[in-house]
Design a protein around this motif. Sequence first.
Motif, PDB file in Angstrom:
ATOM      1  N   ALA A 152       1.087 -23.678  16.100  1.00  0.00           N
ATOM      2  CA  ALA A 152       2.091 -24.289  16.975  1.00  0.00           C
ATOM      3  C   ALA A 152       3.501 -23.850  16.581  1.00  0.00           C
ATOM      4  O   ALA A 152       4.343 -23.590  17.442  1.00  0.00           O
ATOM      5  CB  ALA A 152       1.978 -25.813  16.921  1.00  0.00           C
ATOM      6  N   VAL A 153       3.749 -23.745  15.287  1.00  0.00           N
ATOM      7  CA  VAL A 153       5.059 -23.281  14.810  1.00  0.00           C
ATOM      8  C   VAL A 153       5.304 -21.844  15.271  1.00  0.00           C
ATOM      9  O   VAL A 153       6.404 -21.490  15.700  1.00  0.00           O
ATOM     10  CB  VAL A 153       5.137 -23.388  13.272  1.00  0.00           C
ATOM     11  N   ARG A 154       4.263 -20.995  15.200  1.00  0.00           N
ATOM     12  CA  ARG A 154       4.412 -19.609  15.650  1.00  0.00           C
ATOM     13  C   ARG A 154       4.733 -19.547  17.138  1.00  0.00           C
ATOM     14  O   ARG A 154       5.597 -18.780  17.581  1.00  0.00           O
ATOM     15  CB  ARG A 154       3.133 -18.820  15.370  1.00  0.00           C
ATOM     16  N   VAL A 155       4.058 -20.385  17.926  1.00  0.00           N
ATOM     17  CA  VAL A 155       4.322 -20.437  19.361  1.00  0.00           C
ATOM     18  C   VAL A 155       5.756 -20.891  19.618  1.00  0.00           C
ATOM     19  O   VAL A 155       6.470 -20.318  20.449  1.00  0.00           O
ATOM     20  CB  VAL A 155       3.315 -21.378  20.056  1.00  0.00           C
ATOM     21  N   ALA A 156       6.200 -21.919  18.890  1.00  0.00           N
ATOM     22  CA  ALA A 156       7.558 -22.435  19.074  1.00  0.00           C
ATOM     23  C   ALA A 156       8.597 -21.357  18.773  1.00  0.00           C
ATOM     24  O   ALA A 156       9.605 -21.227  19.481  1.00  0.00           O
ATOM     25  CB  ALA A 156       7.781 -23.656  18.186  1.00  0.00           C
ATOM     26  N   ARG A 157       8.352 -20.572  17.737  1.00  0.00           N
ATOM     27  CA  ARG A 157       9.287 -19.485  17.400  1.00  0.00           C
ATOM     28  C   ARG A 157       9.326 -18.441  18.517  1.00  0.00           C
ATOM     29  O   ARG A 157      10.388 -17.920  18.872  1.00  0.00           O
ATOM     30  CB  ARG A 157       8.871 -18.841  16.086  1.00  0.00           C
ATOM     31  N   GLY A 158       8.147 -18.133  19.071  1.00  0.00           N
ATOM     32  CA  GLY A 158       8.099 -17.176  20.168  1.00  0.00           C
ATOM     33  C   GLY A 158       8.865 -17.652  21.386  1.00  0.00           C
ATOM     34  O   GLY A 158       9.539 -16.867  22.056  1.00  0.00           O
ATOM     35  N   GLY A 209      14.165 -23.611  25.865  1.00  0.00           N
ATOM     36  CA  GLY A 209      14.660 -24.754  25.107  1.00  0.00           C
ATOM     37  C   GLY A 209      14.382 -26.081  25.776  1.00  0.00           C
ATOM     38  O   GLY A 209      13.546 -26.188  26.679  1.00  0.00           O
ATOM     39  N   ALA A 210      15.095 -27.109  25.345  1.00  0.00           N
ATOM     40  CA  ALA A 210      14.892 -28.473  25.816  1.00  0.00           C
ATOM     41  C   ALA A 210      15.040 -28.553  27.331  1.00  0.00           C
ATOM     42  O   ALA A 210      15.983 -27.997  27.907  1.00  0.00           O
ATOM     43  CB  ALA A 210      15.889 -29.415  25.143  1.00  0.00           C
ATOM     44  N   GLY A 211      14.081 -29.239  27.960  1.00  0.00           N
ATOM     45  CA  GLY A 211      14.126 -29.447  29.403  1.00  0.00           C
ATOM     46  C   GLY A 211      13.492 -28.342  30.219  1.00  0.00           C
ATOM     47  O   GLY A 211      13.288 -28.508  31.425  1.00  0.00           O
ATOM     48  N   ASP A 212      13.172 -27.192  29.597  1.00  0.00           N
ATOM     49  CA  ASP A 212      12.520 -26.107  30.317  1.00  0.00           C
ATOM     50  C   ASP A 212      11.032 -26.408  30.495  1.00  0.00           C
ATOM     51  O   ASP A 212      10.470 -27.288  29.836  1.00  0.00           O
ATOM     52  CB  ASP A 212      12.687 -24.778  29.571  1.00  0.00           C
ATOM     53  N   MET A 271       7.484 -28.911  20.531  1.00  0.00           N
ATOM     54  CA  MET A 271       8.361 -28.766  19.370  1.00  0.00           C
ATOM     55  C   MET A 271       9.741 -28.240  19.775  1.00  0.00           C
ATOM     56  O   MET A 271      10.752 -28.564  19.150  1.00  0.00           O
ATOM     57  CB  MET A 271       7.718 -27.809  18.355  1.00  0.00           C
ATOM     58  N   GLY A 272       9.775 -27.456  20.843  1.00  0.00           N
ATOM     59  CA  GLY A 272      11.048 -26.935  21.325  1.00  0.00           C
ATOM     60  C   GLY A 272      11.720 -27.814  22.355  1.00  0.00           C
ATOM     61  O   GLY A 272      12.745 -27.424  22.939  1.00  0.00           O
ATOM     62  N   GLY A 273      11.136 -28.989  22.630  1.00  0.00           N
ATOM     63  CA  GLY A 273      11.738 -29.902  23.598  1.00  0.00           C
ATOM     64  C   GLY A 273      11.423 -29.565  25.039  1.00  0.00           C
ATOM     65  O   GLY A 273      11.972 -30.175  25.964  1.00  0.00           O
ATOM     66  N   ALA A 274      10.520 -28.597  25.261  1.00  0.00           N
ATOM     67  CA  ALA A 274      10.156 -28.197  26.618  1.00  0.00           C
ATOM     68  C   ALA A 274       8.930 -28.985  27.087  1.00  0.00           C
ATOM     69  O   ALA A 274       8.320 -29.737  26.328  1.00  0.00           O
ATOM     70  CB  ALA A 274       9.885 -26.700  26.675  1.00  0.00           C
ATOM     71  N   GLY A 275       8.570 -28.811  28.359  1.00  0.00           N
ATOM     72  CA  GLY A 275       7.390 -29.441  28.931  1.00  0.00           C
ATOM     73  C   GLY A 275       6.357 -28.389  29.268  1.00  0.00           C
ATOM     74  O   GLY A 275       6.692 -27.233  29.568  1.00  0.00           O
ATOM     75  N   ALA A 276       5.079 -28.770  29.230  1.00  0.00           N
ATOM     76  CA  ALA A 276       3.980 -27.832  29.452  1.00  0.00           C
ATOM     77  C   ALA A 276       3.352 -28.034  30.827  1.00  0.00           C
ATOM     78  O   ALA A 276       2.896 -29.139  31.156  1.00  0.00           O
ATOM     79  CB  ALA A 276       2.918 -28.005  28.375  1.00  0.00           C
ATOM     80  N   ILE A 277       3.357 -26.978  31.639  1.00  0.00           N
ATOM     81  CA  ILE A 277       2.595 -26.955  32.888  1.00  0.00           C
ATOM     82  C   ILE A 277       1.211 -26.417  32.529  1.00  0.00           C
ATOM     83  O   ILE A 277       1.064 -25.239  32.219  1.00  0.00           O
ATOM     84  CB  ILE A 277       3.247 -26.039  33.940  1.00  0.00           C
ATOM     85  N   VAL A 278       0.201 -27.268  32.528  1.00  0.00           N
ATOM     86  CA  VAL A 278      -1.113 -26.829  32.065  1.00  0.00           C
ATOM     87  C   VAL A 278      -1.940 -26.319  33.235  1.00  0.00           C
ATOM     88  O   VAL A 278      -2.054 -26.982  34.269  1.00  0.00           O
ATOM     89  CB  VAL A 278      -1.840 -27.941  31.286  1.00  0.00           C
TER      90      VAL A 278
END
Length: 511
Positions: free
Chosen positions: A43-49, A56-59, A80-87
Amino acid sequence: MTWTTEGSIAALLRWRLDEKPERGFAYVEDEGPWTYQSIGAEAVRVARGLRAQAVGAGDLVIVRLGNDERFLAAVGGVWMGGAGAIVMHPAAPSRDVTSVATSMGAKAIIADPEDLPARSVGLPCIAIARFPASGAVDAAQLAQTYSVPAVPGSSPALVLLTSGTTGQPKGVVLTHDNAWANLRATVAAFRSDTSPTPISDIARPPNLISNPLSHTAGVVRLLFALYVGRTIALLRKFDATMAKSLIDRHGIDNLTINPAMMRMLLENLPDNADLGKVRYVSSGTAPLPPALREEFEKRFGVPVLQAYGQTEAFGGIAIESVKDVLSGRRKPGSVGRPLPGVELRIVGPDGEEVAGGEVGEIVVRARSATSGYIGGDAVQPVDDEGWLRTGDQGRVDEDGYLFITGRIKNIIICGGFNIVPEEVEAALAEDRSVREVTVVGVPDDRLGEVPVAIAESDCSAADLIEKIGDRLAPYKRPRRVFVVDALPRVANGKVDRPAAAALARELCSSN
């Protein structure tokens, strides 16, 4: 340890990383378990990518993955980056990826390295391959890098996809506050203390997740397991033999499945097979035929709890009590009482509440209910007072038990998946040989109902089925197509849908 059920639901995984990072959490069929720290490190690797792509936040980020260890790592990185996930299910066609990316303003997409549709939409693509279940992870460094952002509870956490009346995908927006409210309400159906549960030192069987994680029932079950400190066993796709293997291997004590899966267990397991230590089964996502429930309970000797929910309500609205069902107390045909925190009314066409026991539309109000739709034909489902119109009909008896009597919406529920006929009709009508087409639901013993198309066309039924193959996800494709000289119509020239449904049933039974 401090449990704060506010703000970002990224805290769910962080709790477990602080508590027992090396504990196994997720089995993927016969593989695993993947530990909390292996998932957290990915998850940390994904957040860095994502940060490298200025997300960022809100995206919003599309997460296009199936049922394996990568899903939690991906959504964890997004949160972790404050974004939302469209699954999104990985089998959804390219056209859906493009439509969602455009209409919902996605900033990036996370997908398998071999997922070509994910790379075709022009968004930054974060590739995530299968990763080891455990390995050399610096726990101290992970604790420093896996961070829970300070985001408002009203920020989108998940966007779950459904189809609009025009056939274009639209997103049901579910916030962090919605998620916390859902988790507390779900726990309240089983116990009085709704606080999160520490991981037990006593080995407990995992929760089996049979539904896609891109579907409400799957992702809610995942979050619930994190909340109550349980492990999970993931089925990539429901298979009765594999489900039985996991039940026996892990001593799984309860199942949450849909009627189509119940039918598969009945049909595909040997006559002498049992369900091991399973004490009860919860059925949801589609209507449960009484005959199927009776057959299942007689065959396996396990009671089936009925549940009722919607994506727009973040899953559960009402459910039968485990204690009542296990003790033999139940109301035949009822889906139980509303979950704690869910207000429910039955209203007539004028929006006014009907008298007790009368049938009307079910409307609900709950903190877990969606904040609205995005994309597609996004007419908002919640009024100014917070009431969600479900589009379903039902009644409530004098004891507060809810009975579902039918659907107002024109949706076909096939094996727990919602199919909007207009979307299938639009895909068929792309062929110039199709003059007009209607798609209706026809009853099916295994899946509840299946989509069947009746078309006025110069093309053969076989050719139409072949042509639609790349336009729709597999579960949305018509199981049968019939070509007729003329569709039944009403006086104003529109297709008579009830007559078309009757014709489809007749054609299916005679061909």
